[in-house]
Design a protein around this motif. Structure first.
Motif, short mmCIF file in Angstrom:
data_model
loop_
_atom_site.label_atom_id
_atom_site.label_comp_id
_atom_site.label_asym_id
_atom_site.label_seq_id
_atom_site.Cartn_x
_atom_site.Cartn_y
_atom_site.Cartn_z
N LEU A 171 0.82 -1.22 0.00
CA LEU A 171 0.00 0.00 0.00
C LEU A 171 0.85 1.26 0.00
CD1 LEU A 171 -2.73 1.40 0.08
CD2 LEU A 171 -2.64 1.29 2.57
N THR A 172 1.90 1.28 0.83
CA THR A 172 2.72 2.51 0.88
C THR A 172 3.37 2.76 -0.48
OG1 THR A 172 4.48 1.19 1.85
CG2 THR A 172 3.15 2.52 3.36
N MET A 193 0.63 4.06 -2.73
CA MET A 193 0.26 5.43 -2.39
C MET A 193 1.25 6.45 -2.94
SD MET A 193 -1.09 5.23 1.51
CE MET A 193 -2.76 5.72 1.82
N SER A 194 2.55 6.18 -2.76
CA SER A 194 3.51 7.18 -3.21
C SER A 194 3.52 7.27 -4.73
CB SER A 194 4.91 6.92 -2.63
OG SER A 194 5.49 5.83 -3.29
N TYR A 228 0.38 9.30 -5.72
CA TYR A 228 0.55 10.74 -5.50
C TYR A 228 1.39 11.36 -6.62
CZ TYR A 228 -1.62 10.90 -0.82
OH TYR A 228 -2.50 10.85 0.21
N PHE A 240 -7.23 9.37 -0.01
CA PHE A 240 -7.43 8.10 0.67
C PHE A 240 -8.21 8.41 1.95
CE2 PHE A 240 -3.40 7.86 -1.64
CZ PHE A 240 -3.62 6.74 -2.42
N ILE A 276 -8.88 3.74 5.74
CA ILE A 276 -8.14 2.48 5.62
C ILE A 276 -8.61 1.52 6.71
CG2 ILE A 276 -5.89 1.34 5.70
CD1 ILE A 276 -4.59 3.92 4.88
N VAL A 301 -9.03 0.01 1.34
CA VAL A 301 -8.70 1.43 1.29
C VAL A 301 -9.72 2.16 0.42
CG1 VAL A 301 -6.87 3.10 0.79
CG2 VAL A 301 -6.28 0.75 1.41
N VAL A 311 -10.68 4.98 -1.94
CA VAL A 311 -9.95 5.89 -2.84
C VAL A 311 -10.94 6.77 -3.59
CG1 VAL A 311 -8.30 6.03 -4.75
CG2 VAL A 311 -8.18 4.12 -3.15
#
Ligand SMILES: [Zn+2]
Length: 418
Positions: free
Chosen positions: A250-251, A254-255, A258, A272, A275, A291, A293
């Protein structure tokens, strides 16, 4: 000649003080100790607000219609009385901790347009109508914008009537109780053009130090549930490199997301909002993440492209980390492009009046979203303090309220002649 008559109205201006006084009088109905408003749809207080609007409109010489969804129409006759009307309007209902301007401004600015036309003995060709749409906020009855939604054919009347609040009271029974279950005919084919003036509910105009937003449309929005599945294990004995921890995926997602959305700035939006980790224990690597979105862009084509890249990124990361992933589409609201002639009417009015302005799109839903599906429509924004709305501290400046109402007046006049 109509052209000549229209030109003779160019020097007319609305009465800012009268508009302000009306806003403050309406704000007393449901007024809160923190200076906001709690006037939820179809409550006793909403009835009081509606009654006051009807009284003011009748005093201004308007005839009143109420349709089966409780939408109120105040009509100022035109020369071509069996012809289509130019409408404006918004909503009088508020959030439980709402402000004095959201929606109310659009309604009372419409009334101020009519009062100003009366003061100046202006006779338009087309009738001018101000509409109060029922239950825009969706705070008491879900979904939001149900009055304009039924009117535009997005929902049928039976669905609209059957919506219930938490106590099980339906829209129909509450309309009946407050005496706003109307039977008058008010249909999209009776409308030539529609305008709505609203506070921005965001910070852009204030940051740019501009008075008027000329709206070209409303953002498209897509909602998804992103589900990432890993392998649950003990937080202590399991070495980092042997884990299938869905948060690692997920991290990374996410990055990358973005970064992707930044490529479509300044109008792209990624949120987001929630979660959920399952099973949701501090000392267990989760088995599953869900999550929420929210992806937005004003141009449908760009939104579609952002969506495709979102899918690709998730796929790519899932393959790299060996996760199972799944994207569930929750809801889609396609981008709205307002009618060019109506947008142009707003733009030329702003230019004629000399207010500082910018083109923008709405990030929030409004009655105009549904109205625009069936009649030519556009919107006007004014700044609000710190971009704050749905908040008791919501505030707008006297001179901006006045400017927005002048733009509304001249946009309507532009459409009000043959
Ligand atoms: Zn509103």
């Amino acid at each position: 000649m109509s052209e000549h008559q229209w030109l003779s109205t160019q020097n007319i201006r609305i009465n800012g003080q009268r508009l302000w006084d009306s806003l403050m009088a309406m704000a007393k109905i449901g007024g809160t100790s923190k200076g906001g408003c709690n006037r939820q749809a179809l409550t006793e207080l909403d009835k009081e607000g509606r009654d006051l609007f009807v009284k003011w409109s009748e005093e201004a010489g308007c005839t009143i219609k109420v349709d089966p969804m409780g939408n109120i129409v105040a009509r100022r006759a035109g020369k071509l009385n069996d012809s289509t009307s130019v409408i404006t309007g918004s909503h009088l209902d508020t959030q439980p901790t709402g402000g004095k301007f959201d929606g109310v401004y659009g309604v009372l600015a419409g009334l101020e347009v009519i009062r100003t036309l009366n003061d100046n003995n202006v006779e338009t060709d087309h009738p001018i109508e101000v509409v109060v749409w029922t239950n825009e906020e969706g705070a008491r009855f879900s979904p939001a914008m149900i009055g304009s939604g039924v009117w535009s054919g997005e929902f049928d009347l039976e669905y609209g009537h059957s919506r219930e609040d938490k106590e099980g009271k339906s829209i129909r029974s509450e309309l009946e109780r407050i005496n706003y279950l109307g039977g008058d005919n008010f249909a999209p084919n009776s409308v030539k053009a529609a305008f709505e003036v609203h506070i921005e509910q965001g910070p852009i105009l204030e940051i740019e130090d501009l008075q008027i937003g000329v709206l070209s449309g409303v953002q498209g929005m897509n909602w998804y549930d992103l589900i990432i599945e890993g392998q649950p294990c003990h937080a202590g004995p399991s070495p980092m490199e042997s884990r299938q921890d869905p948060f690692m995926g997920l991290t990374s997602i996410m990055s990358k997301l973005y970064d992707m959305v930044a490529e479509f700035s300044p109008w792209s939006r990624l949120t987001f909002g929630d979660i959920k980790a399952e099973p949701g224990a501090r000392n267990t690597v989760p088995e599953r993440l869900i999550v929420a979105v929210d992806l937005r862009h004003p141009e449908q084509q760009t939104l579609d492209e952002m969506e495709q890249q979102f899918f690709n990124i998730v796929q790519e990361v899932a393959e790299k980390f060996g996760f199972k992933n799944n994207i569930k589409q929750e809801w889609r609201s396609p981008a709205v492009l307002f009618n060019q002639e109506c947008v142009q009417a707003v733009r030329s009015s702003v230019d004629m009046l000399g207010y500082s302005n910018m083109d923008m799109v709405s990030g929030a839903g409004h009655d105009s979203v549904y109205v625009s599906k069936v009649v030519p429509t556009s919107m006007i924004f004014i700044p609000c303090e710190n971009g704050l709305s749905h908040n008791e501290a919501e505030n707008a400046k006297f001179e901006d309220l006045e400017a927005g109402c002048n733009v509304l007046l001249h946009s309507m006049l532009k459409q009000g002649y043959r």
